[in-house]
Motif scaffolding. Structure first.
Motif, mmCIF file in Angstrom:
data_model
loop_
_atom_site.group_PDB
_atom_site.id
_atom_site.type_symbol
_atom_site.label_atom_id
_atom_site.label_comp_id
_atom_site.label_asym_id
_atom_site.label_seq_id
_atom_site.Cartn_x
_atom_site.Cartn_y
_atom_site.Cartn_z
ATOM 1 N N PRO A 16 42.468 -3.312 2.308
ATOM 2 C CA PRO A 16 43.387 -2.695 3.276
ATOM 3 C C PRO A 16 43.859 -1.330 2.775
ATOM 4 C CG PRO A 16 43.964 -4.987 2.872
ATOM 5 C CD PRO A 16 42.926 -4.635 1.855
ATOM 6 N N GLY A 17 43.741 -0.320 3.630
ATOM 7 C CA GLY A 17 44.118 1.029 3.236
ATOM 8 C C GLY A 17 45.614 1.205 3.091
ATOM 9 N N PRO A 18 46.032 2.354 2.595
ATOM 10 C CA PRO A 18 47.466 2.603 2.407
ATOM 11 C C PRO A 18 48.253 2.654 3.709
ATOM 12 C CG PRO A 18 46.126 4.132 1.113
ATOM 13 C CD PRO A 18 45.195 3.429 2.047
ATOM 14 N N GLY A 19 47.568 2.814 4.843
ATOM 15 C CA GLY A 19 48.285 2.886 6.117
ATOM 16 C C GLY A 19 48.807 4.273 6.403
ATOM 17 N N ASP A 20 49.706 4.356 7.382
ATOM 18 C CA ASP A 20 50.268 5.646 7.753
ATOM 19 C C ASP A 20 51.292 6.099 6.719
ATOM 20 O OD1 ASP A 20 48.739 5.860 10.026
ATOM 21 O OD2 ASP A 20 50.226 4.874 11.312
ATOM 22 N N GLY A 21 51.656 7.345 6.829
ATOM 23 C CA GLY A 21 52.650 7.890 5.909
ATOM 24 C C GLY A 21 52.020 8.822 4.899
ATOM 25 N N LEU A 22 52.857 9.646 4.278
ATOM 26 C CA LEU A 22 52.389 10.614 3.292
ATOM 27 C C LEU A 22 51.981 9.901 2.012
ATOM 28 C CD1 LEU A 22 51.996 13.603 2.607
ATOM 29 C CD2 LEU A 22 54.389 13.672 1.851
ATOM 30 N N GLN A 71 55.054 17.230 11.573
ATOM 31 C CA GLN A 71 54.717 16.716 10.245
ATOM 32 C C GLN A 71 55.865 15.908 9.650
ATOM 33 O OE1 GLN A 71 53.689 20.338 8.217
ATOM 34 N NE2 GLN A 71 51.511 20.226 8.783
ATOM 35 N N ARG A 72 57.114 16.280 9.971
ATOM 36 C CA ARG A 72 58.246 15.502 9.473
ATOM 37 C C ARG A 72 58.343 14.158 10.195
ATOM 38 N NH1 ARG A 72 60.871 20.423 10.378
ATOM 39 N NH2 ARG A 72 62.240 19.495 11.959
ATOM 40 N N SER A 109 60.177 22.770 -1.061
ATOM 41 C CA SER A 109 61.631 22.778 -1.208
ATOM 42 C C SER A 109 62.309 22.716 0.155
ATOM 43 C CB SER A 109 62.070 24.031 -1.967
ATOM 44 O OG SER A 109 63.473 24.108 -2.052
ATOM 45 N N LEU A 110 61.793 23.464 1.115
ATOM 46 C CA LEU A 110 62.363 23.436 2.463
ATOM 47 C C LEU A 110 62.181 22.066 3.104
ATOM 48 C CD1 LEU A 110 61.294 26.926 3.867
ATOM 49 C CD2 LEU A 110 63.617 26.135 3.394
ATOM 50 N N LEU A 111 61.033 21.456 2.886
ATOM 51 C CA LEU A 111 60.785 20.130 3.451
ATOM 52 C C LEU A 111 61.768 19.111 2.885
ATOM 53 C CD1 LEU A 111 58.939 18.656 5.410
ATOM 54 C CD2 LEU A 111 57.311 18.309 3.532
ATOM 55 N N LEU A 112 62.098 19.258 1.620
ATOM 56 C CA LEU A 112 63.057 18.353 0.976
ATOM 57 C C LEU A 112 64.486 18.572 1.468
ATOM 58 C CD1 LEU A 112 61.656 18.449 -2.655
ATOM 59 C CD2 LEU A 112 61.886 16.390 -1.253
ATOM 60 N N SER A 113 64.738 19.675 2.176
ATOM 61 C CA SER A 113 66.095 19.949 2.651
ATOM 62 C C SER A 113 66.412 19.250 3.964
ATOM 63 C CB SER A 113 66.288 21.469 2.821
ATOM 64 O OG SER A 113 65.605 21.934 3.974
ATOM 65 N N TYR A 114 65.445 18.537 4.553
ATOM 66 C CA TYR A 114 65.677 17.852 5.834
ATOM 67 C C TYR A 114 66.183 16.428 5.593
ATOM 68 C CZ TYR A 114 63.513 21.626 8.473
ATOM 69 O OH TYR A 114 63.248 22.835 9.050
ATOM 70 N N PRO A 115 67.059 15.928 6.467
ATOM 71 C CA PRO A 115 67.591 14.569 6.292
ATOM 72 C C PRO A 115 66.515 13.493 6.250
ATOM 73 C CG PRO A 115 68.899 15.782 7.895
ATOM 74 C CD PRO A 115 67.712 16.638 7.586
ATOM 75 N N GLU A 116 65.393 13.700 6.957
ATOM 76 C CA GLU A 116 64.342 12.681 6.982
ATOM 77 C C GLU A 116 63.451 12.716 5.752
ATOM 78 O OE1 GLU A 116 63.150 15.759 10.239
ATOM 79 O OE2 GLU A 116 64.941 15.146 9.125
ATOM 80 N N SER A 117 63.741 13.620 4.772
ATOM 81 C CA SER A 117 62.882 13.738 3.595
ATOM 82 C C SER A 117 62.860 12.444 2.774
ATOM 83 C CB SER A 117 63.332 14.906 2.719
ATOM 84 O OG SER A 117 64.658 14.722 2.249
ATOM 85 N N ALA A 118 63.976 11.740 2.713
ATOM 86 C CA ALA A 118 64.006 10.504 1.926
ATOM 87 C C ALA A 118 62.999 9.498 2.473
ATOM 88 C CB ALA A 118 65.414 9.911 1.943
ATOM 89 N N GLU A 119 62.940 9.362 3.787
ATOM 90 C CA GLU A 119 61.974 8.438 4.397
ATOM 91 C C GLU A 119 60.559 9.003 4.318
ATOM 92 O OE1 GLU A 119 61.140 6.298 8.748
ATOM 93 O OE2 GLU A 119 62.909 7.541 8.424
ATOM 94 N N LEU A 120 60.432 10.305 4.496
ATOM 95 C CA LEU A 120 59.120 10.944 4.487
ATOM 96 C C LEU A 120 58.399 10.740 3.161
ATOM 97 C CD1 LEU A 120 57.052 12.978 5.738
ATOM 98 C CD2 LEU A 120 58.451 14.807 4.749
ATOM 99 N N PHE A 121 59.113 10.869 2.033
ATOM 100 C CA PHE A 121 58.483 10.822 0.721
ATOM 101 C C PHE A 121 58.580 9.462 0.042
ATOM 102 C CE2 PHE A 121 59.408 15.410 1.160
ATOM 103 C CZ PHE A 121 58.131 15.915 0.913
ATOM 104 N N ALA A 122 59.202 8.497 0.680
ATOM 105 C CA ALA A 122 59.441 7.198 0.022
ATOM 106 C C ALA A 122 58.156 6.529 -0.451
ATOM 107 C CB ALA A 122 60.208 6.275 0.963
ATOM 108 N N GLY A 123 57.066 6.669 0.317
ATOM 109 C CA GLY A 123 55.814 6.006 -0.052
ATOM 110 C C GLY A 123 54.826 6.893 -0.778
#
Length: 846
Positions: free
Chosen positions: A93-99, A146-147, A162-176
């Protein structure tokens, strides 16, 4: 030696470094490749190289790793191979969706090139992987998507991350996030962009502690320093963590040649190498594709114009540099990838990692200034591990000829040079703190621990961090009364958060590390953009003026707001020049050049005119030996000159010139001015310097240096940059952008307030760090002054020496763009040269 009638002379190679190539083959401890990927390698006739197996093993162990491998060794594929394996259908099974994988490069062009190359195996194998790029050129609607729905692999730059990390959704975006690949790490890890990336990596570690860090490079002199920079620091036991080191298989030795004039003499001065254009044009015709590197944007435009004038066969020749529009750069990059160009003139905008396999020859116009930089550029030719890369160096003058030999020898011997790491900058830390506040409220202690996990900021203690927080909060003690500096506040629960939601937009509009001079757009009336020129150049333009830009002759129709509106013109001579720091001569190359001067037996391999130049210098005066500071004093044209052969680079020599003239003035020597290049500083006055030792005492750095930097434009310019980077002064607001004059006016006002009321302000400290380390090369200057106390040799002459001629020819031309007056320079210097090279000739006017 080869006769001068040959297109170029090839000097003998130095002995190669004593490196034993490792045995190729897979690591038996590494599980085999998925059959789909193994089949792809086999279908292309490729084998998985030993370092690629090793990087796969490190990934499966979850280890951070630094790969140092030659150009063409498949470094990028080694970095992404674990990701490709993760998505192979046979792996389960692949990693699935997400970054899944984040790729960070110093250049937008490199990210685009990597995307093209990554899509080949993904499409060939049929892997379910989406790859996208994100940079300043990415449309805002795509960034938003992309976010919300990130790709599996995102290719970006430190600033965009750095700019991408400044968005509130960055925690969810990079969690995986599973993997971070940093390409060409040597190009930015040691500067402020590296500071920003180090802080972003620390943030990513807090959001995704499972993510493995991988860094790639072909040119590291000090891998251990980069291993430590790459790994997150715990700070618990005081020991410095380090990533694992993987060394690549050794490739074919590059073939480096040095171009010389066929019938003329090696130039005394100048930097452009214009004399070589006819020979280079013949080389372009003889090869499929030639890449010509220049050290400045002005020289790129200048050499392109010279080649175009010689282009009788109407060959497709392009130009590429950072001030051209995105559309123009992309057009050239795509034409190169399709093999449609015979030659491309470029700057450092294409230094790194671009994989265009049909490049047969790389040309370096002027001196490379560093062995690692030269090796990086050479690697653009061939781009295959088992095929020698071919390069030609075109020295602009005699010292550059020696520098070219030194660089060639360093490459032949496998020697590298590079910048040293220094403590992380406080203005970059302030920008990062603001980015974190834009993403979510934070606790002071938690963010400090996160910041300290980056080696560059492990030195930051609680008091220093509190000062930075105070500055980000309200500007500091002297500025806190002004509402516009109120950016973050401490809430009742103890967390720091934005003072107003609109602060997030203001931060994202102004964040960044690169602070160029203010630029104006160059465009046609129909709106088509060609690129940007600096505001100071545009301010000189009037309707009807012509200039050469983006490979075209243009006529100014008008200058309006932030636009220079142009139309095509038949002919133009003016070329925009750009500010910015000169490429510094590395200490490694400087030492090698001094070694060449001292090696009299080796002079026999030099062209006759260069050998005669050195022999006459040896007869008339002496040659500076390694570790020795030679100082010559001589009269010329009714003035008294002193030449200091420092070999410490232009920046250090400029600083030394300013300091020496101050001391000369205090001692009544009536200084008139100075001129400098990378190798020598020439100072003149109305009275002779009989003893240079007092002018060079090391206390000059504790007394006059501090006074000079404080009074000069240097500290104000440094403050302007740190004020912009830290967010204190905004260049851009919704619907408007400040001009360079407006930004300078604002920062000068604030600087004067802080200097008077808060001289220990965190930005004054950051500006001083910049002024010392970057703008004046004060470290090299201090070493020079210390050496002068022990190794100074002073020679008094009756007229100019041969070795002083190259720097003396620059007098009166310091403000002229490099390359603009090379021909005239030689004509006007004839009398100077004759006086230096003919012992029986009296010096006119003396």
């Amino acid at each position: 030696m080869t006769p001068r009638s040959m297109p170029w002379q090839r000097l003998p190679s130095s002995p190669t470094s004593d490196v034993i190539p490792p045995e190729p083959g897979p690591d038996p401890a590494v599980p085999p490749l998925p059959p789909e990927i193994a089949g792809w390698f086999a279908a292309r006739g490729w084998r998985v190289r030993r370092h690629q197996w090793e990087m796969l093993a490190k990934a499966r162990e979850g280890r951070h790793a630094l790969l140092v491998a030659d150009t063409g060794a498949g470094k990028t594929l080694a970095g992404f191979l674990p990701t490709l394996c993760d998505f192979a259908p046979s792996s389960g099974p692949g990693p699935g969706d997400g970054l899944h994988t984040l790729y960070v490069s110093p250049l937008k062009a490199l990210a685009q090139d990597v995307k093209r190359n990554l899509l080949t195996p993904i499409e060939d194998i049929g892997l379910p992987i989406r790859v996208e790029t994100r940079s300043g050129d990415t449309p805002s609607d795509r960034k938003k998507r992309q976010r919300e729905r990130p790709p599996h692999i995102l290719l970006t730059t430190p600033e965009s991350l750095s700019l991408l990390l400044s968005y509130p959704e960055s925690a969810e975006l990079f969690a995986g996030l599973k993997r971070i690949v940093i390409d060409e790490v040597h190009a930015f890890a040691t500067d402020k962009r590296g500071d920003l990336l180090a802080l972003s990596l620390a943030r990513l570690h807090a959001l995704a502690p499972q993510a493995q860090r991988v860094a790639l490079s072909a040119t590291l002199a000090n891998p251990r320093d980069f291993q430590e920079w790459l790994a997150p620091q715990s700070g618990e036991d005081g020991e410095i963590a380090a990533a694992d080191l993987v060394l690549g298989e050794v490739g074919a030795d590059p073939e480096v040649e040095i171009l010389l004039p066929i019938e003329e003499r090696v130039p005394w001065g100048g930097h452009a190498g214009r004399w070589a254009v006819p020979q280079l044009y013949e080389a372009i015709k003889a090869n499929r594709t030639t890449l010509l590197f220049t050290n400045t944007r002005f020289l790129a435009e200048f050499i392109f114009q010279c080649l175009w004038e010689a282009n009788e066969d109407h060959l497709p020749i392009g130009i590429h540099h950072g001030s051209l529009s995105t559309e123009a750069r992309r057009k050239v990059e795509e034409a190169m990838s399709r093999g449609e160009l015979r030659a491309l003139v470029c700057t450092a905008s294409l230094d790194l990692g671009i994989d265009w396999g049909d490049i047969d020859l790389v040309v370096q116009m002027g001196a490379p200034k560093g062995a690692s930089r030269l090796l990086q550029r050479i690697g653009r030719a061939g781009h295959r591990l088992d095929t020698p890369s071919r390069a030609v160096l075109v020295p602009g003058n005699r010292f550059e000829f020696l520098e070219a030999i030194a660089a060639k020898q360093a490459v032949d011997e496998g020697q590298r040079d590079g910048e040293a790491f220094r403590p992380g900058s406080l203005d970059v830390l302030a920008q990062h703190v603001m980015a974190c506040a834009c993403a979510a409220p934070f606790h002071e202690d938690a963010l400090l621990a996160e910041v300290r996990s980056a080696l560059a900021y492990s030195w930051v203690d609680q008091a220093t961090f509190a000062r930075v927080l105070s500055f980000v909060s309200n500007g500091g003690y002297a500025l806190k009364a002004y509402d516009r500096f109120q950016r973050i506040v401490r809430a009742k629960d103890g967390t720091w958060r934005l003072a107003h939601p609109n602060q997030a937009q203001r931060h994202r509009m102004n964040a960044g590390i690169i602070v160029d001079s203010e630029m104006l757009n160059v465009r046609f009336k129909n709106g088509r953009s060609l690129g940007k020129v600096e505001e100071r150049f545009a301010a000189q333009l009037s309707p009807g003026d012509t200039f050469f830009f983006a490979g075209m002759s243009l006529e100014v129709e008008g200058v309006k707001d932030m636009d220079v509106v142009v139309r095509a013109a038949k002919k133009s001579a003016t070329i925009p020049s750009y500010g910015g720091l000169r490429l510094p001569l590395t200490t490694h190359l400087a030492t090698r050049v001094q070694g060449l001067l001292a090696d009299r037996a080796g002079w026999g391999l030099f062209p006759d005119d260069v050998r005669e130049w050195l022999e006459m210098q040896d007869y008339r005066s002496r040659l500076p030996a390694p570790g020795e500071l030679l100082v010559e004093s001589f009269p010329h044209g009714g003035k008294h000159y002193t030449a200091y052969y420092t070999f410490e680079g232009w920046n250090a020599n400029q600083s030394l010139g300013m300091l020496i003239t101050r001391r000369m003035e205090d001692r009544g020597l009536l200084p008139g001015g100075f001129v400098a290049n990378d190798y020598c500083l020439a100072v003149w006055g109305l009275r002779a310097v009989t003893d240079p030792v007092p002018l060079l005492s090391p206390d000059i750095l504790t007394d006059e240096f501090v006074e000079w930097v404080t009074e000069s434009h240097l500290l104000r310019r440094a403050f302007r940059e740190v004020a912009v980077i830290s967010g204190l002064v905004e260049r851009q607001q919704p619907g408007t952008r400040k001009t360079g004059k407006q930004v300078t006016f604002s920062t000068d006002l604030i600087y004067d307030v802080l200097k008077k009321y808060e001289p220990d302000h965190v930005l004054i400290e950051a500006a001083w760090a910049d002024a010392r380390a970057r703008m004046t090369d004060v470290g090299r200057l201090a070493a020079l002054l210390e050496r002068s106390e022990r190794e100074l040799v002073h020679v008094t002459l009756d007229r100019v020496s041969p070795l002083a001629v190259p720097v003396m020819t620059m007098i009166g031309r310091e403000a002229v763009p490099q390359g603009a007056v090379d021909d005239e320079l030689l004509l006007e210097a004839e009398g100077l040269i004759a006086a230096a090279m003919r012992p029986d000739l009296p010096l006119e006017g003396d």
